[in-house]
Write a protein that holds these residues in place. Structure first.
Motif, mmCIF file in Angstrom:
data_model
loop_
_atom_site.group_PDB
_atom_site.id
_atom_site.type_symbol
_atom_site.label_atom_id
_atom_site.label_comp_id
_atom_site.label_asym_id
_atom_site.label_seq_id
_atom_site.Cartn_x
_atom_site.Cartn_y
_atom_site.Cartn_z
ATOM 1 N N GLU A 29 0.897 -0.970 -0.169
ATOM 2 C CA GLU A 29 0.017 -0.097 -0.074
ATOM 3 C C GLU A 29 0.787 1.382 0.165
ATOM 4 O OE1 GLU A 29 -2.500 -0.428 3.393
ATOM 5 O OE2 GLU A 29 -3.969 -1.743 2.511
ATOM 6 N N GLU A 30 1.751 1.276 0.803
ATOM 7 C CA GLU A 30 2.736 2.365 0.877
ATOM 8 C C GLU A 30 3.436 2.622 -0.421
ATOM 9 O OE1 GLU A 30 5.394 1.588 4.235
ATOM 10 O OE2 GLU A 30 3.873 2.009 5.758
ATOM 11 N N ILE A 31 3.673 1.384 -1.175
ATOM 12 C CA ILE A 31 4.429 1.304 -2.347
ATOM 13 C C ILE A 31 3.290 1.940 -3.267
ATOM 14 C CG2 ILE A 31 5.435 -0.020 -4.283
ATOM 15 C CD1 ILE A 31 6.669 -1.809 -1.994
ATOM 16 N N ILE A 32 2.372 1.693 -3.185
ATOM 17 C CA ILE A 32 1.280 2.024 -4.240
ATOM 18 C C ILE A 32 0.876 3.437 -4.068
ATOM 19 C CG2 ILE A 32 -1.342 1.774 -4.853
ATOM 20 C CD1 ILE A 32 -0.981 -1.320 -4.372
ATOM 21 N N ASP A 33 0.946 3.874 -2.763
ATOM 22 C CA ASP A 33 0.613 5.272 -2.346
ATOM 23 C C ASP A 33 1.809 5.983 -3.022
ATOM 24 O OD1 ASP A 33 -1.896 4.560 -1.343
ATOM 25 O OD2 ASP A 33 -0.812 4.890 0.575
ATOM 26 N N MET A 34 2.982 5.736 -2.647
ATOM 27 C CA MET A 34 4.138 6.180 -3.256
ATOM 28 C C MET A 34 4.114 6.458 -4.871
ATOM 29 S SD MET A 34 8.233 5.382 -2.439
ATOM 30 C CE MET A 34 7.898 5.623 -0.740
ATOM 31 N N THR A 35 3.767 5.400 -5.338
ATOM 32 C CA THR A 35 4.025 5.245 -6.996
ATOM 33 C C THR A 35 2.671 6.328 -7.604
ATOM 34 O OG1 THR A 35 4.411 2.835 -6.820
ATOM 35 C CG2 THR A 35 3.660 3.716 -8.933
ATOM 36 N N THR A 36 1.663 6.231 -6.680
ATOM 37 C CA THR A 36 0.522 7.209 -7.248
ATOM 38 C C THR A 36 0.989 8.716 -7.047
ATOM 39 O OG1 THR A 36 -1.036 5.588 -6.350
ATOM 40 C CG2 THR A 36 -1.930 7.907 -6.934
ATOM 41 N N ASP A 37 2.018 8.883 -5.775
ATOM 42 C CA ASP A 37 2.167 10.254 -5.504
ATOM 43 C C ASP A 37 3.412 10.466 -6.850
ATOM 44 O OD1 ASP A 37 0.616 10.468 -3.536
ATOM 45 O OD2 ASP A 37 2.222 10.006 -2.056
ATOM 46 N N CYS A 39 3.469 9.282 -9.791
ATOM 47 C CA CYS A 39 2.717 9.477 -11.045
ATOM 48 C C CYS A 39 2.304 10.611 -11.177
ATOM 49 C CB CYS A 39 1.777 8.319 -11.149
ATOM 50 S SG CYS A 39 2.440 6.603 -11.415
ATOM 51 N N GLN A 40 1.619 11.212 -9.959
ATOM 52 C CA GLN A 40 0.972 12.449 -9.879
ATOM 53 C C GLN A 40 1.958 13.425 -10.261
ATOM 54 O OE1 GLN A 40 -2.250 13.022 -9.911
ATOM 55 N NE2 GLN A 40 -2.155 15.069 -9.880
ATOM 56 N N SER A 41 3.030 13.377 -9.372
ATOM 57 C CA SER A 41 4.195 14.479 -9.469
ATOM 58 C C SER A 41 4.754 14.572 -10.971
ATOM 59 C CB SER A 41 5.317 14.166 -8.256
ATOM 60 O OG SER A 41 6.120 15.139 -8.509
ATOM 61 N N HIS A 42 4.743 13.127 -11.369
ATOM 62 C CA HIS A 42 5.328 13.051 -12.873
ATOM 63 C C HIS A 42 4.331 13.746 -13.769
ATOM 64 C CE1 HIS A 42 7.248 11.539 -16.386
ATOM 65 N NE2 HIS A 42 6.385 10.883 -16.913
ATOM 66 N N ARG A 43 3.178 13.549 -13.695
ATOM 67 C CA ARG A 43 2.143 13.968 -14.640
ATOM 68 C C ARG A 43 2.176 15.636 -14.665
ATOM 69 N NH1 ARG A 43 -1.216 9.553 -13.482
ATOM 70 N NH2 ARG A 43 -2.397 10.721 -11.531
ATOM 71 N N GLN A 44 2.330 16.075 -13.237
ATOM 72 C CA GLN A 44 2.438 17.624 -12.842
ATOM 73 C C GLN A 44 3.749 18.127 -13.586
ATOM 74 O OE1 GLN A 44 1.904 18.117 -8.853
ATOM 75 N NE2 GLN A 44 -0.345 17.834 -8.553
ATOM 76 N N PHE A 45 4.789 17.402 -13.529
ATOM 77 C CA PHE A 45 5.926 17.863 -14.019
ATOM 78 C C PHE A 45 5.931 17.795 -15.493
ATOM 79 C CE2 PHE A 45 9.967 16.499 -15.858
ATOM 80 C CZ PHE A 45 10.731 17.529 -15.531
#
Length: 237
Positions: A29-37, A39-45
């Motif tokens: 879950e932590e990995i998924i949350d981290m991955t989601t964050d 991904c979100q950061s990457h999309r924003q970037f």
């Protein structure tokens, strides 16, 4: 170490497995949350980078358009500058020509001034000469008119030989048989101030010689005396 035959071993193992599974799930879950964050950061970037690239492209397009405008203005300015240089060259050439004309005019003015000064001096000299001639004429007129019956007249010239006023000397008391008979010699003055004999009546063959002698001596009284002598000689023949 507990014996494998321990009845609680299975429960403990199951509990340990569940605990391990739960930890792994939590880790996932932590990995998924981290991955989601991430991904979100990457999309924003990526979005930020995309926006930045779009803005950069628009700026580059505007810069390119500005450069093209500057190039076009520069071409027009070069054309205008070339035309102005040509006009300036023609203006300089015209000014140089006018300077040359000015110098030429100044030289002509100087020559005219010199010629005017010479003419003024010549006129002054002629006036003096004419005054002298007038005095001689008046003197000769007095002598001949009082003693020899000569009459002096002023007449207007009618021939192309001498224009302007002329002097006409009328001699009488020439012919003994006709004392009132008129013997006439007509003369004028040239532009250079010299005497010029126009005619005589009656004609005298020696008149050119007498005129030449008058030009040399400038002695009008002697000339008139010689003319009178020639008229007397001709009347007595």
């Amino acid at each position: 170490m507990a014996s494998i035959t321990d009845p609680n071993m299975s429960d403990r193992f199951t509990s340990a497995m569940e605990e391990t599974h739960n930890k792994q799930l939590q880790t996932y879950e932590e990995i998924i949350d981290m991955t989601t964050d991430l991904c979100q950061s990457h999309r924003q970037f990526v979005k930020s980078a995309h926006d930045t690239c779009l803005k950069k492209c628009k700026d580059d397009e505007m810069l390119f358009e500005t450069i093209q405008t500057f190039k076009s203005d520069l071409v027009q300015q070069n054309v205008s500058l070339k035309g102005k240089r040509h006009a300036l060259s023609e203006m300089i050439s015209e000014i140089q020509q006018k300077e040359m004309q000015k110098d030429d005019i100044i030289q002509k003015i100087e020559k005219l001034k010199e010629e005017q000064a010479r003419r003024k001096e010549f006129i002054h000299s002629q006036n003096k000469t004419n005054k002298d001639r007038l005095r001689n004429l008046q003197k000769a007129r007095g002598v001949f008119q009082d003693h020899l019956g000569m009459e002096m007249r002023t007449i207007l010239g009618k021939t192309q030989l001498v224009k302007g006023e002329k002097l006409q000397f009328v001699f009488r008391n020439i012919n003994p048989s006709d004392q009132d008979s008129a013997y006439v010699v007509t003369m004028g003055i040239k532009e250079d101030g010299s005497y010029q004999i126009v005619s005589s009546d009656p004609g005298l063959e020696c008149l050119p010689v007498l005129e030449s002698r008058l030009q040399e001596t400038n002695n009008l009284a002697a000339f008139l005396a010689n003319v009178r002598k020639e008229f007397i000689s001709q009347a007595r023949c």
